[in-house]
Scaffold this active site. Structure first.
Site, PDB file in Angstrom:
ATOM      1  N   GLU A  59       3.089  -2.093  -8.115  1.00 34.46           N
ATOM      2  CA  GLU A  59       3.476  -1.495  -6.842  1.00 34.46           C
ATOM      3  C   GLU A  59       4.266  -2.514  -6.023  1.00 34.46           C
ATOM      4  OE1 GLU A  59       1.342   0.472  -2.892  1.00 34.46           O
ATOM      5  OE2 GLU A  59       0.155   0.126  -4.701  1.00 34.46           O
ATOM      6  N   ASP A 111      -0.968  -1.376   6.612  1.00 32.62           N
ATOM      7  CA  ASP A 111      -1.116  -2.712   6.041  1.00 32.62           C
ATOM      8  C   ASP A 111      -2.016  -3.611   6.880  1.00 32.62           C
ATOM      9  OD1 ASP A 111       0.640  -1.869   4.126  1.00 32.62           O
ATOM     10  OD2 ASP A 111       2.396  -2.830   5.018  1.00 32.62           O
TER      11      ASP A 111
END
Length: 255
Positions: free
Chosen positions: A49, A60
């Site tokens: 990824e 995140d």
């Protein structure tokens, strides 16, 4: 059936642990991207990824945010990453993780057209709701690129059935409420939740967010097909510990 789905389903049928490491493209400089992909491939990654740096990365945690900021300081953009990927050959499927704004700025049709010239076989867009995926699905129909769904702990079961039926590649099961990061605590009901998703899904289910040890991998393999590991990999790469990255992946995928 698209290539990413087929390759990962084969690993699942062979009872292999599916391990997908996440890296922030360009955090160490775009010139390092090919070497990082090679390192992860040789260590045994099932797919890789690639995060795209973005100024407002809502999913995140601090480690990946910091890596994204380093990439932005290196003037890394989605367009530059795709141009780099056109010159990188790898047997390992690549998956792009990006927010919708960079794609929209790129131009939706041009983005999918350029992506098809790379080894990218999957696309994850955390801030694109299922109801708005029709912005991209018609463009992806004739490509070999899978649009991968995310399923949260709070997703109702009826919705889970809908998302798994529509999704391709694999099902990204978010294992915690909140953002990515090391040291997250898991709810007691998590394994039951993951087992249900795998029960209703005909694609492999991978657990992500907070996965950072061999023990985590072993735990999740009891209820789904494998894991996605981000912050731990990103942190080790930022510290120049490539050997530790390789050792961790090799241990994690060993049965």
């Amino acid at each position: 059936m698209k290539s990413l789905t087929r390759q990962l389903k084969q690993k699942q049928q062979d009872n292999e642990t599916i391990f997908v490491p996440y890296i922030m493209a360009g955090a160490q400089g775009l010139d390092q991207l090919a070497d990082e992909i090679r390192l992860l491939t040789e260590a045994g990654a099932s797919a890789i990824e690639l995060g795209i740096p973005f100024s407002d990365p809502v999913a995140d945690g601090p480690v990946i945010q910091a890596a994204g900021l380093r990439a932005l300081e290196n003037n890394v953009t989605l367009r530059k990453i795709i141009q780099q990927l056109k010159h990188i050959e790898t047997p390992t499927p690549l998956v792009i993780m990006t927010y919708f704004n960079p794609i929209f700025s790129y131009g939706l049709e041009e983005f999918i057209r350029d992506l098809a010239k790379t080894n990218v076989l999957g696309l994850i867009i955390p801030d694109l709701p299922y109801e708005h995926q029709t912005l991209l699905t018609p463009l992806l129909k004739e490509s070999d690129i899978s649009l991968i769904p995310l399923i949260a702990l709070t997703t109702p079961r009826e919705r889970i059935i809908e998302l798994t039926a529509a999704g391709e590649g694999f099902i990204y099961a978010v294992a915690v409420n909140g953002v990515t990061g090391i040291g997250r605590k898991y709810q007691e009901t998590l394994d039951e939740h993951l087992a249900y998703i795998q029960q209703v899904s005909d694609k492999p289910v991978l657990a992500g967010f907070g996965v950072s040890s061999k023990e985590h991998v072993d735990r999740f393999r009891k209820s789904c097909a494998g894991v996605i590991v981000g912050s731990k990999i990103v942190q080790l790469l930022s510290e120049g510990k490539q050997t530790e990255v390789s050792a961790f992946i090799k241990e994690a995928v060993s049965n």
